[in-house]
Enzyme design. Structure first.
Site, PDB file in Angstrom:
ATOM      1  N   ILE A 109       0.847  -1.191   0.000  1.00  0.00           N
ATOM      2  CA  ILE A 109       0.000   0.000   0.000  1.00  0.00           C
ATOM      3  C   ILE A 109       0.882   1.240   0.000  1.00  0.00           C
ATOM      4  O   ILE A 109       1.760   1.395   0.854  1.00  0.00           O
ATOM      5  CB  ILE A 109      -0.940   0.024   1.229  1.00  0.00           C
ATOM      6  CG1 ILE A 109      -1.859  -1.195   1.223  1.00  0.00           C
ATOM      7  CG2 ILE A 109      -1.765   1.306   1.259  1.00  0.00           C
ATOM      8  CD1 ILE A 109      -2.736  -1.308   2.462  1.00  0.00           C
ATOM      9  N   CYS A 110       0.677   2.131  -0.976  1.00  0.00           N
ATOM     10  CA  CYS A 110       1.398   3.394  -1.104  1.00  0.00           C
ATOM     11  C   CYS A 110       2.915   3.156  -1.122  1.00  0.00           C
ATOM     12  O   CYS A 110       3.409   2.410  -1.956  1.00  0.00           O
ATOM     13  CB  CYS A 110       0.966   4.352   0.005  1.00  0.00           C
ATOM     14  SG  CYS A 110       1.452   6.076  -0.290  1.00  0.00           S
ATOM     15  N   GLU A 111       3.660   3.752  -0.209  1.00  0.00           N
ATOM     16  CA  GLU A 111       5.100   3.540  -0.188  1.00  0.00           C
ATOM     17  C   GLU A 111       5.432   2.067  -0.003  1.00  0.00           C
ATOM     18  O   GLU A 111       6.432   1.572  -0.549  1.00  0.00           O
ATOM     19  CB  GLU A 111       5.735   4.378   0.930  1.00  0.00           C
ATOM     20  CG  GLU A 111       7.240   4.333   0.960  1.00  0.00           C
ATOM     21  CD  GLU A 111       7.824   5.097   2.138  1.00  0.00           C
ATOM     22  OE1 GLU A 111       9.037   5.364   2.126  1.00  0.00           O
ATOM     23  OE2 GLU A 111       7.067   5.428   3.075  1.00  0.00           O
ATOM     24  N   GLY A 149       3.880  -0.267  -1.348  1.00  0.00           N
ATOM     25  CA  GLY A 149       3.790  -0.843  -2.676  1.00  0.00           C
ATOM     26  C   GLY A 149       5.074  -0.676  -3.463  1.00  0.00           C
ATOM     27  O   GLY A 149       5.445  -1.537  -4.269  1.00  0.00           O
ATOM     28  N   THR A 176      -1.508  -1.178  -4.261  1.00  0.00           N
ATOM     29  CA  THR A 176      -2.631  -0.241  -4.216  1.00  0.00           C
ATOM     30  C   THR A 176      -2.091   1.167  -3.965  1.00  0.00           C
ATOM     31  O   THR A 176      -1.144   1.341  -3.202  1.00  0.00           O
ATOM     32  CB  THR A 176      -3.627  -0.610  -3.098  1.00  0.00           C
ATOM     33  OG1 THR A 176      -2.955  -0.558  -1.830  1.00  0.00           O
ATOM     34  CG2 THR A 176      -4.187  -2.014  -3.304  1.00  0.00           C
TER      35      THR A 176
END
Length: 373
Positions: free
Chosen positions: A148-150, A152, A172
């Site tokens: 998720i975000c960083e 990811g 995501t």
């Protein structure tokens, strides 16, 4: 009574009603205990601790539908509790209820003692150790990564550097091309990209070297400035609107608790994040290196699911979309969903679609091992 007198009377009644609601909100907040606003409550147990980093295994909630274990990795700028904010708005619980075997890597609360930690350490040490431990515990030689975000970005790098250990990659709201915001037509998208590129690299070094970290309070102020009017009005206008609805009031407090729990970002990793990635865009251009090895996105051969939010003002959609053209896998799926950066996880509309999309995609690939490239 004249029209002007009627308007004055209505204005006075509205002012009195709003004052009463503000008083009620003050009383409610004063009487609310910290345990009443608990977040990240889905049952889990500690499996491994390495420095301040912990690996957890969530307790199953349904019969297994996909046997491959899934490791959830959030970023360093926020806390994983966004994915488990409350029971009815929890990506974690929703995935568990759909029969996934879910694990979590929690980065903890870095401080000055972590000033030298780099993204190299998080990918090549902490994530790799977690993957090996999950493989040891479950008997699987490959696992699914959910970033998720960083987080990811970390899992994408890991999938490129350790393809032999990755069954599937799900990311995501993840930035891949940190300069793709220039193509986004939405005026309110990409402020973070623009702001970061405007920084003098020497000033980044001075900030990080002074504190040893990228302070969480500093990043909180940056995110607040991205939506200034909402930041100014949420404690009066928004609070007045929800004070008579207990569920919405508690939702508000849980979100504020998550926002207030902004960890410090380790110094070495922060410099890479801001300079190598945001400013120099090395990941998508193929020049980003970890532990002396180039992160070649073409080396990603596992099936990839890329989910992003169409109205994400922090990670514009085009920044995420860039991954598809760069990887070596022939099994690539994009799912754009309505909502914003945070709304994708906590909105009652999009959150259900997010978990269902991830679960369906993973179950299909677990049932068909031949989908791997």
């Amino acid at each position: 009574m004249s029209d002007q007198e009627n308007q004055t009377s209505r204005f006075a009644r509205d002012m009195a009603a709003n004052a009463e609601k503000m008083f009620k909100a003050t009383q409610l907040i004063a009487n609310t205990r910290d345990e009443d606003v608990a977040i990240g409550t889905t049952p889990k147990h500690l499996v491994m601790r390495r420095d301040k980093v912990e690996l957890f295994h969530y307790e199953p909630m349904a019969e297994a539908t996909a046997k491959t274990p899934v490791l959830l990795a959030y970023g360093l700028i926020g806390r994983y509790t966004m994915a488990d904010l409350q029971p009815d708005r929890s990506l974690v619980r929703s995935l568990l209820s759909k029969g996934l075997d879910l694990w979590l890597i929690d980065w903890g609360q870095p401080g000055r003692t972590e000033r030298w930690l780099k993204i190299d350490d998080y990918v090549d040490d902490y994530i790799d150790a977690a993957v090996d431990r999950i493989a040891q515990e479950t008997g699987h030689d490959k696992i699914t990564l959910l970033g998720i975000c960083e987080g990811g970005v970390f899992t994408t790098c890991y999938a490129a550097l350790r393809p032999e250990k990755v069954k599937n990659l799900v990311i995501t709201i993840t930035p891949i091309d940190f300069h793709a915001d220039v193509k986004d037509k939405a005026a309110h998208h990409g402020f973070l990209n623009l702001w970061t590129r405007s920084l003098d690299p020497d000033d980044i070094d001075k900030l990080v070297d002074t504190y040893g970290v990228l302070p969480g309070e500093f990043m909180s102020s940056v995110f607040s400035m991205m939506t200034p009017m909402r930041s100014l009005t949420k404690y009066n206008v928004d609070l007045i609107d929800i004070v008579d609805d207990d569920a919405k009031f508690m939702n508000f407090l849980r979100m504020e608790k998550w926002l207030a729990d902004r960890p410090h970002h380790p110094g070495g990793a922060a410099k890479q994040w801001l300079k190598d990635l945001y400013q120099e865009n090395r990941l998508v251009e193929g020049s980003f290196e970890l532990s002396g090895r180039r992160v070649d996105l073409k080396s990603i051969t596992a099936p990839v699911l890329n989910v992003f939010a169409l109205d994400d003002h922090i990670i514009p959609p085009d920044c995420s979309r860039a991954l598809g053209a760069k990887i070596g896998s022939t099994d690539y799926t994009e799912i754009p969903l309505p909502g914003g950066h945070v709304g994708l996880f906590v909105s009652s509309k999009s959150q259900g679609k997010l978990s269902q999309s991830i679960a369906d995609w993973l179950v299909a690939r677990d049932a068909n091992p031949g989908s791997e490239s």
